[in-house]
Every structure is written in C-alpha cells, then in structure tokens.
Design a protein around this motif. Structure first.
Motif, PDB file in Angstrom:
ATOM      1  N   HIS A 207       0.867  -1.175   0.000  1.00  0.00           N
ATOM      2  CA  HIS A 207       0.000   0.000   0.000  1.00  0.00           C
ATOM      3  C   HIS A 207       0.902   1.224   0.000  1.00  0.00           C
ATOM      4  O   HIS A 207       1.946   1.238   0.661  1.00  0.00           O
ATOM      5  CB  HIS A 207      -0.905   0.013   1.233  1.00  0.00           C
ATOM      6  N   HIS A 208       0.508   2.233  -0.757  1.00  0.00           N
ATOM      7  CA  HIS A 208       1.285   3.473  -0.841  1.00  0.00           C
ATOM      8  C   HIS A 208       0.591   4.504   0.052  1.00  0.00           C
ATOM      9  O   HIS A 208      -0.499   4.977  -0.271  1.00  0.00           O
ATOM     10  CB  HIS A 208       1.324   3.953  -2.291  1.00  0.00           C
ATOM     11  N   ILE A 209       1.236   4.837   1.147  1.00  0.00           N
ATOM     12  CA  ILE A 209       0.675   5.766   2.131  1.00  0.00           C
ATOM     13  C   ILE A 209       1.556   7.010   2.191  1.00  0.00           C
ATOM     14  O   ILE A 209       2.785   6.901   2.302  1.00  0.00           O
ATOM     15  CB  ILE A 209       0.599   5.138   3.540  1.00  0.00           C
ATOM     16  N   GLU A 210       0.933   8.187   2.111  1.00  0.00           N
ATOM     17  CA  GLU A 210       1.708   9.414   2.223  1.00  0.00           C
ATOM     18  C   GLU A 210       1.090  10.324   3.278  1.00  0.00           C
ATOM     19  O   GLU A 210      -0.124  10.337   3.469  1.00  0.00           O
ATOM     20  CB  GLU A 210       1.799  10.139   0.881  1.00  0.00           C
ATOM     21  N   VAL A 211       1.970  11.051   3.966  1.00  0.00           N
ATOM     22  CA  VAL A 211       1.544  11.935   5.050  1.00  0.00           C
ATOM     23  C   VAL A 211       1.830  13.373   4.655  1.00  0.00           C
ATOM     24  O   VAL A 211       2.955  13.718   4.284  1.00  0.00           O
ATOM     25  CB  VAL A 211       2.270  11.591   6.365  1.00  0.00           C
ATOM     26  N   GLN A 212       0.799  14.211   4.730  1.00  0.00           N
ATOM     27  CA  GLN A 212       0.936  15.632   4.412  1.00  0.00           C
ATOM     28  C   GLN A 212       1.552  16.362   5.598  1.00  0.00           C
ATOM     29  O   GLN A 212       1.106  16.210   6.738  1.00  0.00           O
ATOM     30  CB  GLN A 212      -0.427  16.241   4.106  1.00  0.00           C
ATOM     31  N   ILE A 213       2.578  17.155   5.343  1.00  0.00           N
ATOM     32  CA  ILE A 213       3.208  17.933   6.403  1.00  0.00           C
ATOM     33  C   ILE A 213       3.274  19.404   6.020  1.00  0.00           C
ATOM     34  O   ILE A 213       3.237  19.764   4.840  1.00  0.00           O
ATOM     35  CB  ILE A 213       4.633  17.423   6.726  1.00  0.00           C
ATOM     36  N   LEU A 214       3.361  20.263   7.020  1.00  0.00           N
ATOM     37  CA  LEU A 214       3.591  21.695   6.858  1.00  0.00           C
ATOM     38  C   LEU A 214       4.665  22.111   7.859  1.00  0.00           C
ATOM     39  O   LEU A 214       4.639  21.685   9.020  1.00  0.00           O
ATOM     40  CB  LEU A 214       2.317  22.492   7.130  1.00  0.00           C
ATOM     41  N   GLY A 215       5.591  22.947   7.418  1.00  0.00           N
ATOM     42  CA  GLY A 215       6.610  23.466   8.312  1.00  0.00           C
ATOM     43  C   GLY A 215       6.887  24.922   8.019  1.00  0.00           C
ATOM     44  O   GLY A 215       6.894  25.339   6.850  1.00  0.00           O
ATOM     45  N   ASP A 216       7.083  25.734   9.068  1.00  0.00           N
ATOM     46  CA  ASP A 216       7.374  27.154   8.848  1.00  0.00           C
ATOM     47  C   ASP A 216       8.804  27.484   9.267  1.00  0.00           C
ATOM     48  O   ASP A 216       9.548  26.622   9.744  1.00  0.00           O
ATOM     49  CB  ASP A 216       6.350  28.045   9.568  1.00  0.00           C
ATOM     50  N   HIS A 223       1.598  17.558  10.987  1.00  0.00           N
ATOM     51  CA  HIS A 223       1.072  16.689   9.937  1.00  0.00           C
ATOM     52  C   HIS A 223      -0.435  16.907   9.834  1.00  0.00           C
ATOM     53  O   HIS A 223      -1.080  17.363  10.786  1.00  0.00           O
ATOM     54  CB  HIS A 223       1.383  15.216  10.224  1.00  0.00           C
ATOM     55  N   LEU A 224      -0.984  16.592   8.662  1.00  0.00           N
ATOM     56  CA  LEU A 224      -2.419  16.732   8.435  1.00  0.00           C
ATOM     57  C   LEU A 224      -3.030  15.396   8.019  1.00  0.00           C
ATOM     58  O   LEU A 224      -3.874  15.324   7.138  1.00  0.00           O
ATOM     59  CB  LEU A 224      -2.700  17.805   7.380  1.00  0.00           C
ATOM     60  N   GLY A 225      -2.567  14.338   8.662  1.00  0.00           N
ATOM     61  CA  GLY A 225      -3.098  13.018   8.368  1.00  0.00           C
ATOM     62  C   GLY A 225      -2.478  12.416   7.129  1.00  0.00           C
ATOM     63  O   GLY A 225      -1.559  12.970   6.532  1.00  0.00           O
ATOM     64  N   GLU A 226      -3.007  11.267   6.755  1.00  0.00           N
ATOM     65  CA  GLU A 226      -2.416  10.506   5.646  1.00  0.00           C
ATOM     66  C   GLU A 226      -3.412  10.326   4.508  1.00  0.00           C
ATOM     67  O   GLU A 226      -4.615  10.549   4.663  1.00  0.00           O
ATOM     68  CB  GLU A 226      -1.939   9.135   6.145  1.00  0.00           C
ATOM     69  N   ALA A 262      10.759  12.777  10.148  1.00  0.00           N
ATOM     70  CA  ALA A 262      11.469  12.958   8.875  1.00  0.00           C
ATOM     71  C   ALA A 262      11.558  14.440   8.510  1.00  0.00           C
ATOM     72  O   ALA A 262      12.606  14.927   8.076  1.00  0.00           O
ATOM     73  CB  ALA A 262      10.748  12.185   7.767  1.00  0.00           C
ATOM     74  N   ALA A 263      10.455  15.172   8.696  1.00  0.00           N
ATOM     75  CA  ALA A 263      10.442  16.604   8.374  1.00  0.00           C
ATOM     76  C   ALA A 263      11.366  17.392   9.294  1.00  0.00           C
ATOM     77  O   ALA A 263      12.067  18.312   8.853  1.00  0.00           O
ATOM     78  CB  ALA A 263       9.014  17.138   8.466  1.00  0.00           C
ATOM     79  N   LYS A 264      11.382  17.028  10.566  1.00  0.00           N
ATOM     80  CA  LYS A 264      12.246  17.718  11.519  1.00  0.00           C
ATOM     81  C   LYS A 264      13.715  17.421  11.248  1.00  0.00           C
ATOM     82  O   LYS A 264      14.588  18.269  11.504  1.00  0.00           O
ATOM     83  CB  LYS A 264      11.873  17.320  12.949  1.00  0.00           C
ATOM     84  N   ALA A 265      13.991  16.249  10.713  1.00  0.00           N
ATOM     85  CA  ALA A 265      15.385  15.876  10.416  1.00  0.00           C
ATOM     86  C   ALA A 265      16.009  16.832   9.405  1.00  0.00           C
ATOM     87  O   ALA A 265      17.219  17.078   9.434  1.00  0.00           O
ATOM     88  CB  ALA A 265      15.445  14.445   9.894  1.00  0.00           C
ATOM     89  N   VAL A 266      15.184  17.377   8.497  1.00  0.00           N
ATOM     90  CA  VAL A 266      15.713  18.285   7.476  1.00  0.00           C
ATOM     91  C   VAL A 266      15.286  19.729   7.726  1.00  0.00           C
ATOM     92  O   VAL A 266      15.486  20.592   6.879  1.00  0.00           O
ATOM     93  CB  VAL A 266      15.259  17.838   6.062  1.00  0.00           C
ATOM     94  N   HIS A 267      14.667  19.984   8.914  1.00  0.00           N
ATOM     95  CA  HIS A 267      14.167  21.330   9.252  1.00  0.00           C
ATOM     96  C   HIS A 267      13.269  21.832   8.123  1.00  0.00           C
ATOM     97  O   HIS A 267      13.461  22.934   7.596  1.00  0.00           O
ATOM     98  CB  HIS A 267      15.330  22.296   9.493  1.00  0.00           C
ATOM     99  N   TYR A 268      12.283  21.026   7.777  1.00  0.00           N
ATOM    100  CA  TYR A 268      11.484  21.281   6.591  1.00  0.00           C
ATOM    101  C   TYR A 268      10.660  22.553   6.696  1.00  0.00           C
ATOM    102  O   TYR A 268      10.053  22.843   7.723  1.00  0.00           O
ATOM    103  CB  TYR A 268      10.558  20.098   6.295  1.00  0.00           C
ATOM    104  N   VAL A 269      10.637  23.312   5.591  1.00  0.00           N
ATOM    105  CA  VAL A 269       9.854  24.539   5.486  1.00  0.00           C
ATOM    106  C   VAL A 269       9.003  24.467   4.223  1.00  0.00           C
ATOM    107  O   VAL A 269       9.522  24.222   3.140  1.00  0.00           O
ATOM    108  CB  VAL A 269      10.767  25.787   5.432  1.00  0.00           C
TER     109      VAL A 269
END
Length: 461
Positions: A207-216, A223-226, A262-269
């Motif tokens: 199954h292909h599952i993706e999680v929506q993220i937002l970073g400022d 995250h906004l769910g999958e 994962a997002a925090k690992a790259v300081h995602y914006v």
C-alpha cells in the motif's frame, strides 16, 4: 504578504493557485506557452506573459525565461505548482539569486531530498524506517548483486536522482541483476545526468501511504493526516483517498510520528509529503519526501478544512503556520479521481482534442478542480490529466456512493476519457472493501474493462 506572484504552471493547478491568491488579495501573473494562450488561467489572471512556444522545454521548463518574466512584472515570488520545475533545485537557486521568493523549500532542501540515497541515509539516522538495501551509492552491478543476495530477491535498482518511475528497474533473481543495473543507470544518465544508483528490497504489492506535512521558518512542523495512493498505473496515481482505510489506529499514529520526525530531520519549510510503503505484514518504510504540493492535496483539505496552498504562500512570506497540531481534526472521508483524456480500452492512449461541451457535477461535498471550459482544447504537448473530481462524506462508503453519482453526472464531449473506467472501479468489490494495493490495476485492468463492456451489452438487451 506578497503583492504579486508569478504562477509558473498551467491547467488546473494554475487555476487553484490563482484562486487562492485572489482570495488573499495577491495580484497574479500567469506564465504561459503560446499553446495555452486561450486557457482559463490566462483569462483570469491579473496579467499574463507568454514565455515560449508549446514544447515544455522551451516554455514551462525555461528557467531563464520564467525568471526574466518575474523580474519584468515585478513579482516578489514564484509559485511552481507541481511537476515542471516544482522540485528543481537549480530553479529555486536562481530564484534566490535574483531576489525572488520560491514558494516552496530552499534549493538546498530540494537538492538534499532529491538525492534519494542521501535522504534514505538521513531518515535511517533519525529513526525513520527505511526499506532494507544498500547503505550508499553502488560501485557497480557486482556490488548490487552482493547486496541483493544479502537482503533477498526481488530487488529494485534505483537512481539517486530519480523520480516519476524513471531510472528504476526490478531484478527478480541473480540472472537479472546486471541488466537491471545497467539499464536503470543508462536511463538515469539520460534523464537526470546522474548515474548514481542504489538498491532496495522490492516490497511487492504494498500500500502506498503518504503523510501531508507543513513546516514554517520558526521550526513548527505539523502533519495533516495521511492519504492512501495505492491505486496506481505504471507508478502514476489514478485515485487517492483520505484517511487510509488499511491503517490501524496504532499504525496511523506511528506513521504520523515518523513523517514529522522525517520533516524535523531536514528542518522542513513549506508544504510537503512524506511517502511510505506498507507491506502485507503491516510494516511501513520511508521511500521519499516530495518537496512540493501534490496533485492529490484536495483530499487532505476536505478532511481537515486546511487550505494547503494558502499555508504554502503564507510560509513563503515568512509567516508562522496558522495551526498547531492540536488544531487539526480529521472529519469524514474524501476521495479524488483524476480525470484523464485517454482511452483505457486502447492501453490508455492519450486523446487530445477539442471539448465542444462539458458539464461538471456539483452538490454538497463535491469539488471540481479543472481549467476546462466548453470550446477549450486539450493539448498533445502536456500531461493528459484534465480535471479532478473530489468528494467528501461522513464515511468511506458514503464517499464512494457520492463519487459514483458525481461520475455519472460528469460529461466531457469531444475526447475519450477514463471516466467510465473510474466509475467501474467504484463498484469493484475489492476496492469497496479497501483491498487495493499498488498492483491492483496491473492485475485487474482488463477484467474491469471487460466487466464494463458486458454490463453495457446487457443493458442494451
């Protein structure tokens, strides 16, 4: 907030960004090819500028032309949409160099996540599960063979700079490993100019599952769910839904935490997506991070009430997220169908042409994203997706029923589309119970088409 932005894209995503910008009081300049001079985005934008002839390489992929247009029209930022230059680190760097805000992550971040092997190593370091495979770039096919024996066949040979299914080959046994490596590497060199390869064990029919993220820029990440994006054909998604029926509460919590890690690992914006595969035993593994808005972002918007494009623009302007994690509530179920101008009965052959008449469905819980209008032309130069139908309902079965009604009402004349094929999927017993993995269409496409033909014959009788 920005006063004016350039929209460096076309079709439905250009309209989506344009509408959001108008709601925010931002003027828009749409960059278009000569082929798209009569399209809706060009007609509705504050201003429009032709940036080249029909071929994408001479227009929508022409970085210097887009930068020049943004500067000439005094745009403070460029929104790349999805596809084209949305994940091009060099284009983001040119924007930065010219004092233009790229509405997305920094060029450094795009480059880091675009290197699939580097991203894999970073995720492993931060405790995000990754598919068993090589720990670095492969020297040659012989090293690939040694690692394949260790992790077990079948395996995937993948390009570090790959994407969209290119630079990727499967080896099911030792006899296939050399050809798989050499063919994948040759394709990667031709497509990306980079022949760096790595290896992963092939998770069959996951199954292909993706999680929506937002970073400022303040370091807030949510995250906004999958979404479940398992309905694919040749690595291209056809139908998406949210939330994912297949996940248990425990799996859902774990995969959300992994995505945020994962997002925090790259300081995602910016807005982004962390993608995973889920195997038959319920284990999930990181596969990549998409550093852009996704085609399927509306299903997340429908179940959360969050305008992702608005947040993306706000973040690019230096503002904090409008939400904290505790503000996010998942409500109901959403399904998106991608409407393509193609003929499923003829191996999904593209069907460009003119649309003399169309009618879009409407009603409670139905959303349409498209740039089509009666008399518009579907170009052979670009992707065949011409619209998206999104529905929202209290539960999954209700959403399926609503999608059936919406597809029944949808009318597009003049070209072949996949609407009937999608409609048949809505009645497929495996789909209805959620028993769909990435191999579903590969296995069932012909059966679905035959069933549709038989149903039509019986209805005529």
């Amino acid at each position: 907030m920005f006063k004016k932005i350039l929209i460096a894209n076309r079709g439905e995503i250009a309209m989506r960004v344009l509408r959001c910008a108008q709601e925010m009081g931002i003027e828009t300049v749409v960059a278009y090819s000569s082929e798209d001079a009569e399209t809706l985005p060009v007609q509705f934008a504050t201003e429009a500028v032709c940036i080249g002839p029909a071929p994408a390489a001479k227009s929508y992929l022409n970085q210097d032309s887009l930068i020049a247009a943004a500067l000439a029209y005094h745009c403070e930022a460029i929104h790349p949409g999805y596809g084209f230059l949305s994940e091009n680190a060099e284009f983001a760097r040119k924007c930065e160099k010219n004092g233009i805000i790229f509405i997305g992550p920094s060029s450094r971040m795009i480059k880091g996540m675009g290197d699939k092997q580097r991203a894999r190593a970073l995720m492993k370091k931060y405790g995000v599960p990754v598919v068993p495979g090589s720990d670095g770039v492969l020297e040659d096919w012989k090293e690939a063979a040694r690692i394949a024996e260790k992790v077990g066949y079948p395996v995937l040979i993948k390009a570090s700079a790959g994407g969209g299914g290119r630079g990727m080959r499967t080896a099911y046994d030792a006899n296939e490993i050399q050809a798989a490596f050499e063919n994948a590497q040759a394709e990667a060199l031709a497509a990306f100019g980079d022949g760096s390869m790595y290896l992963e064990k092939l998770i069959q029919h996951p199954h292909h599952i993706e999680v929506q993220i937002l970073g400022d820029r303040k370091g807030h990440i949510i995250h906004l769910g999958e979404r479940d994006c398992s309905m694919q054909r040749r690595n291209q998604k056809l139908l998406e839904e949210a939330p994912a029926k297949i996940l248990t509460s425990r799996q859902r919590e774990a995969i959300h935490k992994a995505a945020v890690r994962a997002a925090k690992a790259v300081h995602y914006v910016s807005a982004g997506t962390v993608e995973f595969v889920l195997d038959k035993e319920g284990n999930f593994y990181f596969i990549e991070m998409n550093t852009r808005i996704q085609v399927e972002h509306p299903v997340t918007e429908m179940i959360t009430g969050v305008d992702l494009i608005r947040e993306q623009i706000r973040i690019a302007a230096g503002l904090e997220l409008s939400y904290r994690q505790s503000d996010i509530r998942i409500s109901g179920h959403a399904i998106e169908c991608r409407i393509n101008a193609e003929n499923p009965a003829k191996n999904f052959a593209p069907c460009p042409g003119s649309v003399p008449f169309l009618h879009f469905p409407c009603g409670c819980g139905i959303r349409i994203e498209s740039a089509l209008y009666p008399g518009s032309k579907i170009s052979p130069y670009y992707d065949s997706m011409i619209a998206k139908v999104i529905v929202h309902a209290p539960g999954r079965l209700e959403a399926i029923r609503k999608m059936r009604v919406a597809l029944e009402e949808l009318t597009i004349q003049g070209v072949d589309t996949n609407v009937d094929f999608l409609y048949l999927i809505m009645f497929n017993s495996d789909y209805m119970v959620g028993n769909v993995d990435t191999g579903f269409l590969e296995k069932d496409t012909e059966a679905i088409i035959r069933w549709g033909e038989e149903s039509r014959k019986q209805s005529r009788r």
